[in-house]
Design an enzyme around this catalytic site. Structure first.
Site, PDB file in Angstrom:
ATOM      1  N   ALA A  65       0.847  -1.182   0.000  1.00 18.87           N
ATOM      2  CA  ALA A  65       0.000   0.000   0.000  1.00 18.87           C
ATOM      3  C   ALA A  65       0.889   1.240   0.000  1.00 18.87           C
ATOM      4  O   ALA A  65       2.062   1.184   0.395  1.00 18.87           O
ATOM      5  CB  ALA A  65      -0.925  -0.011   1.213  1.00 18.87           C
ATOM      6  N   GLY A 109       0.350  -4.987   1.099  1.00 18.53           N
ATOM      7  CA  GLY A 109      -0.912  -4.935   0.372  1.00 18.53           C
ATOM      8  C   GLY A 109      -0.857  -5.625  -0.978  1.00 18.53           C
ATOM      9  O   GLY A 109      -1.874  -6.116  -1.469  1.00 18.53           O
ATOM     10  N   GLU A 112      -1.446  -9.196  -0.211  1.00 25.23           N
ATOM     11  CA  GLU A 112      -2.851  -9.334   0.183  1.00 25.23           C
ATOM     12  C   GLU A 112      -3.783  -9.229  -1.023  1.00 25.23           C
ATOM     13  O   GLU A 112      -4.773  -9.970  -1.127  1.00 25.23           O
ATOM     14  CB  GLU A 112      -3.189  -8.275   1.230  1.00 25.23           C
ATOM     15  CG  GLU A 112      -2.493  -8.542   2.559  1.00 25.23           C
ATOM     16  CD  GLU A 112      -2.557  -7.375   3.519  1.00 25.23           C
ATOM     17  OE1 GLU A 112      -2.887  -7.591   4.693  1.00 25.23           O
ATOM     18  OE2 GLU A 112      -2.270  -6.226   3.088  1.00 25.23           O
ATOM     19  N   GLU A 132       4.675  -5.409   7.153  1.00 25.20           N
ATOM     20  CA  GLU A 132       4.069  -4.288   7.866  1.00 25.20           C
ATOM     21  C   GLU A 132       4.637  -4.090   9.267  1.00 25.20           C
ATOM     22  O   GLU A 132       4.662  -2.973   9.791  1.00 25.20           O
ATOM     23  CB  GLU A 132       2.549  -4.481   7.964  1.00 25.20           C
ATOM     24  CG  GLU A 132       1.804  -4.369   6.649  1.00 25.20           C
ATOM     25  CD  GLU A 132       1.656  -5.708   5.931  1.00 25.20           C
ATOM     26  OE1 GLU A 132       0.814  -5.793   5.027  1.00 25.20           O
ATOM     27  OE2 GLU A 132       2.398  -6.658   6.283  1.00 25.20           O
TER      28      GLU A 132
END
Length: 258
Positions: A65, A109, A112, A132
């Site tokens: 992200a 992300g 994911e 993360e």
């Protein structure tokens, strides 16, 4: 170079959505994810499209992200805007098949997002991770949940607590990745898989997706009951009749999605 965050290509019933933020290693910001939400919605509505390939570049599927966009957000910001849920989950909820084609980095992300797809095909250069923890946070787009279901508690805990990466070979061995293809022929090989998926009955494909996904949400006995009901319902379709007749007649079936 396109100024769009996602490049869309359509050919022979296959839609390829390529993440396109090369200067940021395809970091997933709100603009990109909104474009992806629109692309998935249009794919679902278009009966001529039968399989989606979600991919990035040879260097990165998505490196995570967008940290620069997330950094100033507060708890109330992410809660009120329904951060991640609002647009990311469209990939997981799509009823038609989506294949993740991963080369290079699929981190945070990016990993994911790949796991939200129905299955992952990787090039030899692919690297997966949930780093993360290095930012003082945890996975937030399903990494602690989907990754654990895919590869087991011990390896998922290792990934999430150390932030280390898995290469393509380990990812396939662990069950995260379905198949690994050579870098040189990767997208050609992915397209062949997508074509194979697209040639099946869309009714049977969508119902089979429901069955497999339900296995993660319920008990074995209830999952089998769900499977059996959908299996029985397929006996009311024209595609069931065509598929079995074609098998007996030793010819290729011509499915009508009816």
């Amino acid at each position: 170079m396109s100024d769009k965050n996602i490049i869309i290509e359509k050919e022979n019933g296959i839609i390829t959505a390529s993440l396109n933020r090369p200067d940021a290693l395809n970091a997933l910001n709100d603009e990109l994810m909104d474009e992806l939400l629109t692309a998935v919605d249009n794919y679902e509505k278009d009966d001529s499209l039968r399989c989606m390939i979600l991919t990035g570049s040879s260097k990165a599927f998505a490196a995570g992200a967008d940290i620069k966009q997330m950094q100033p957000k507060s708890y109330m910001d992410v809660y009120k805007e329904d951060f991640i849920t609002r647009n990311w989950e469209s990939v997981a909820s799509c009823r038609k098949p989506i294949i993740a084609a991963v080369s290079g980095y699929a981190l945070g992300g990016g990993c994911e997002l790949a796991m939200m797809c129905d299955f992952i095909l990787a090039s030899e250069s692919a690297k997966f991770g949930q780093p993360e923890i290095n930012l003082g946070v945890s996975p937030g787009a399903g990494g602690s949940q989907r990754l654990t279901r895919f590869i087991g508690k011990s390896k998922a805990m290792d990934m999430c607590l150390t932030g280390r990466m898995m290469d393509a070979e380990e990812s396939e061995r662990s069950g995260l990745v379905s198949r690994v293809f050579p870098n040189e022929s990767f997208m050609k090989d992915v397209m062949e898989v997508a074509i194979a998926v697209s040639q099946k009955s869309m009714i049977a494909t969508m119902m089979t997706k429901e069955m497999v996904n339900r296995s993660y949400e319920t008990t074995l006995s209830e999952g089998i009951r769900f499977e059996r009901r959908l299996f029985h319902s397929m006996f009311a379709t024209e595609d069931k009749k065509e598929g079995m007749s074609a098998f007996i007649d030793k010819r290729k079936p011509e499915f009508k999605d009816k």
